[in-house]
Scaffold this motif. Structure first.
Motif, PDB file in Angstrom:
ATOM      1  N   ILE A   1       7.733  47.535 -53.823  1.00 25.92           N
ATOM      2  CA  ILE A   1       9.120  47.790 -53.445  1.00 25.92           C
ATOM      3  C   ILE A   1       9.352  47.346 -52.005  1.00 25.92           C
ATOM      4  N   VAL A   2      10.541  46.840 -51.763  1.00 25.90           N
ATOM      5  CA  VAL A   2      10.964  46.410 -50.429  1.00 25.90           C
ATOM      6  C   VAL A   2      12.038  47.384 -49.985  1.00 25.90           C
ATOM      7  N   LEU A   3      11.781  48.057 -48.885  1.00 21.92           N
ATOM      8  CA  LEU A   3      12.703  49.093 -48.419  1.00 21.92           C
ATOM      9  C   LEU A   3      13.871  48.536 -47.615  1.00 21.92           C
ATOM     10  N   ASN A   4      13.684  47.382 -46.985  1.00 21.58           N
ATOM     11  CA  ASN A   4      14.728  46.806 -46.144  1.00 21.58           C
ATOM     12  C   ASN A   4      14.902  45.327 -46.470  1.00 21.58           C
ATOM     13  N   SER A   5      16.105  44.824 -46.221  1.00 22.49           N
ATOM     14  CA  SER A   5      16.349  43.392 -46.370  1.00 22.49           C
ATOM     15  C   SER A   5      15.660  42.660 -45.214  1.00 22.49           C
ATOM     16  N   ALA A   6      15.553  41.357 -45.305  1.00 22.40           N
ATOM     17  CA  ALA A   6      14.929  40.568 -44.231  1.00 22.40           C
ATOM     18  C   ALA A   6      15.678  40.776 -42.916  1.00 22.40           C
ATOM     19  N   TRP A   7      16.984  40.867 -42.981  1.00 18.97           N
ATOM     20  CA  TRP A   7      17.797  41.067 -41.781  1.00 18.97           C
ATOM     21  C   TRP A   7      17.494  42.430 -41.150  1.00 18.97           C
ATOM     22  N   GLU A   8      17.448  43.483 -41.970  1.00 22.72           N
ATOM     23  CA  GLU A   8      17.140  44.824 -41.465  1.00 22.72           C
ATOM     24  C   GLU A   8      15.737  44.871 -40.873  1.00 22.72           C
ATOM     25  N   LYS A   9      14.781  44.190 -41.519  1.00 17.23           N
ATOM     26  CA  LYS A   9      13.417  44.144 -40.987  1.00 17.23           C
ATOM     27  C   LYS A   9      13.398  43.487 -39.613  1.00 17.23           C
ATOM     28  N   ALA A  10      14.141  42.396 -39.466  1.00 15.69           N
ATOM     29  CA  ALA A  10      14.188  41.680 -38.185  1.00 15.69           C
ATOM     30  C   ALA A  10      14.767  42.579 -37.090  1.00 15.69           C
ATOM     31  N   ILE A  11      15.829  43.278 -37.405  1.00 20.68           N
ATOM     32  CA  ILE A  11      16.450  44.183 -36.423  1.00 20.68           C
ATOM     33  C   ILE A  11      15.468  45.291 -36.039  1.00 20.68           C
ATOM     34  N   ASP A  12      14.794  45.868 -37.046  1.00 19.63           N
ATOM     35  CA  ASP A  12      13.814  46.928 -36.778  1.00 19.63           C
ATOM     36  C   ASP A  12      12.681  46.415 -35.898  1.00 19.63           C
ATOM     37  N   TRP A  13      12.232  45.175 -36.158  1.00 18.37           N
ATOM     38  CA  TRP A  13      11.133  44.587 -35.387  1.00 18.37           C
ATOM     39  C   TRP A  13      11.555  44.353 -33.941  1.00 18.37           C
ATOM     40  N   ILE A  14      12.736  43.786 -33.754  1.00 18.30           N
ATOM     41  CA  ILE A  14      13.247  43.493 -32.403  1.00 18.30           C
ATOM     42  C   ILE A  14      13.447  44.782 -31.623  1.00 18.30           C
TER      43      ILE A  14
END
Length: 131
Positions: free
Chosen positions: A77-90
Motif C-alpha cells: 500500500i502507498v499512503l501518500n501520492s508522489a507529490w505528498e511524499k516530496a513535500i514530506d521529504w522537503i
C-alpha cells in the motif's frame, strides 16, 4: 546480513481504527537505522486454515516445526501520492502516515508489515490488525 526485526521495531508501528468500517490510519517513522526514508508498507492477509498434512511439533533437537497458512495474500500500500511524499521529504516530516482500507476476507487474519531499507540490511516491523 540478517534482517533486523522484533518487538523494538513492531512498537514503532501505530495503527488507529478510523470512523469508516474498515479504514485505519498508519503512522511509522520515516527513518530507522539510517534508512532511505521511504518505508515499504504491506498488508498481509493469512488464511486461518493451515496445510492439512502439517503437524506442529518440537523435534528431539529442539527445532520447532510450525504450519504455514494455506493461503497468503500480500498487498503493498502507498499512503501518500508522489507529490505528498516530496513535500514530506522537503519539510523533513519525521513520520510516514496515511489512511488505508482493509478488505474483509472470511477466515483471514490481517497484519501490516513495514520494511525500512538501509545500506547494510533490512529492518522489519509487524502489527496485527484483525486476528
Amino acid at each position: 546480513m540478517f534482517p533486523e526485526q522484533g518487538e523494538e521495531y513492531d512498537a514503532l508501528i501505530k495503527i488507529e481504527k478510523q470512523q469508516g468500517e474498515n479504514t485505519y490510519k498508519l503512522s511509522v517513522p520515516r527513518l530507522v537505522k539510517n534508512s532511505s526514508g521511504w518505508p515499504t508498507v504491506t498488508l498481509i492477509y493469512s488464511s486461518d486454515d493451515s496445510d492439512k498434512n502439517c503437524r506442529e511439533e518440537t523435534l528431539s533437537d529442539g527445532t520447532l516445526l510450525s504450519c504455514l497458512p494455506q493461503s497468503v495474500i500480500r498487498e503493498e500500500i502507498v499512503l501518500n501520492s508522489a507529490w505528498e511524499k516530496a513535500i514530506d521529504w522537503i519539510s523533513s516530516k519525521p513520520l510516514y502516515e496515511g489512511v488505508f482500507e482493509v478488505i474483509e476476507r472470511e477466515n483471514f487474519s490481517v497484519e501490516v508489515s513495514v520494511m525500512w531499507e538501509t545500506e547494510v540490511c533490512l529492518t522489519f516491523g509487524r502489527a496485527e490488525i484483525i486476528k
